[in-house]
Design an enzyme around this catalytic site. Sequence first.
Site, PDB file in Angstrom:
ATOM      1  CB  SER A  15      -0.898   0.010   1.247  1.00 13.79           C
ATOM      2  OG  SER A  15      -1.579   1.237   1.389  1.00 13.79           O
TER       3      SER A  15
ATOM      4  CE1 TYR B 227      -4.219  -2.349   5.438  1.00 13.64           C
ATOM      5  CE2 TYR B 227      -3.429  -0.143   4.940  1.00 13.64           C
ATOM      6  CZ  TYR B 227      -3.824  -1.397   4.517  1.00 13.64           C
ATOM      7  OH  TYR B 227      -3.826  -1.692   3.174  1.00 13.64           O
TER       8      TYR B 227
END
Length: 350
Positions: free
Chosen positions: A138, A151
């Site tokens: 990501s 996260y």
Amino acid sequence: MPQTVVITGASAGIGRATARLFAERGANVVLLARGTTGLEATAADVEARGGRALAVPTDVADHTQVEAAADAAEEAFGPIDVWVNNGFVSVFAPFTEIEPDEYRRVTDVTYLGFVNGTRAALHRMLPRDRGTIVQVGSALGERSVPLQSAYCGAKHAINGFTSSLRTELLHQGSEVSVTLVKMPAVNTPQFSWVLSRLPRHPQPVAPIYQPEVAARAVLHAADHPRRKQYAVGASTVATVLANKLAPALLDRYLARTGFDAQQTDDPAPATRPSNLWDPADGKDGHDYGAHGIFDDHAAARSPFTALTRHPAPLTGGLLGAALGAAVLTRTALRRRGGRCLRQKSLLSWS
């Protein structure tokens, strides 16, 4: 011979879209996730598109379950050619509102789940000296945002782990490849089932892409794994570059905009599912599909990503354009003195 592909987090979102694309090639697709309802629906998708499916309910945080799933994959279809690590969970909340066991759970699934999957793949690929591991990363593994500390920490850890492993494989002269695909904001069901303590409904930060954009990038990475990493969407590249050029300014910008940008105007439902401990698409749940609830705001294609698959001058020019966007962003931040910019900022081009 058809490829044998293992995909974690395969019951929804990017994993599900990726499974469908591999199926269109006639691949044997092994689907790993906790939610049996979503897994069964994904298996039906694979079979309908010309592939063969094996659904194996698996919690990737448990290395014994991952090893058992890898054994089941090879017993059913033979040697694993491609392993895609994609499964994750998250919590949307300020760090001080996340309980220790919740933080550990996110880390166990989102980071150690990749470690467990990679280990299981290497146990089988290294003796054969062939195979490919694709890590679905990501942009938040490069540039953190507020409200997603667990996260973001896990995605940063994946980057470090993957880089270390890649150098070890290079040292060994191994033909096993590992590559990483950095994703932008994607319209997946996670925003409907993630554990959230926000006052309003969570949302991805624009620009948003459909899962199929991400899935096409995963397939390309699996076909061309010698490249260290891929970035999906010009916004991902520009965000990474802006963070290198003006990290402190970006901190202040995100401090001012990051809370509102990750929430819709709608209040959070009084009751909403959470998949942190149990799958929302489990036995008593329903199939959430590949797409989330933001279809009206999500792009089905990324011209930038498509063009960067081609080498040499074209890619260099596009990366230069992304660098230019990052420089413009830095300039805009300075001129505005850290004031809130529009959510769809200078980084928001496809």
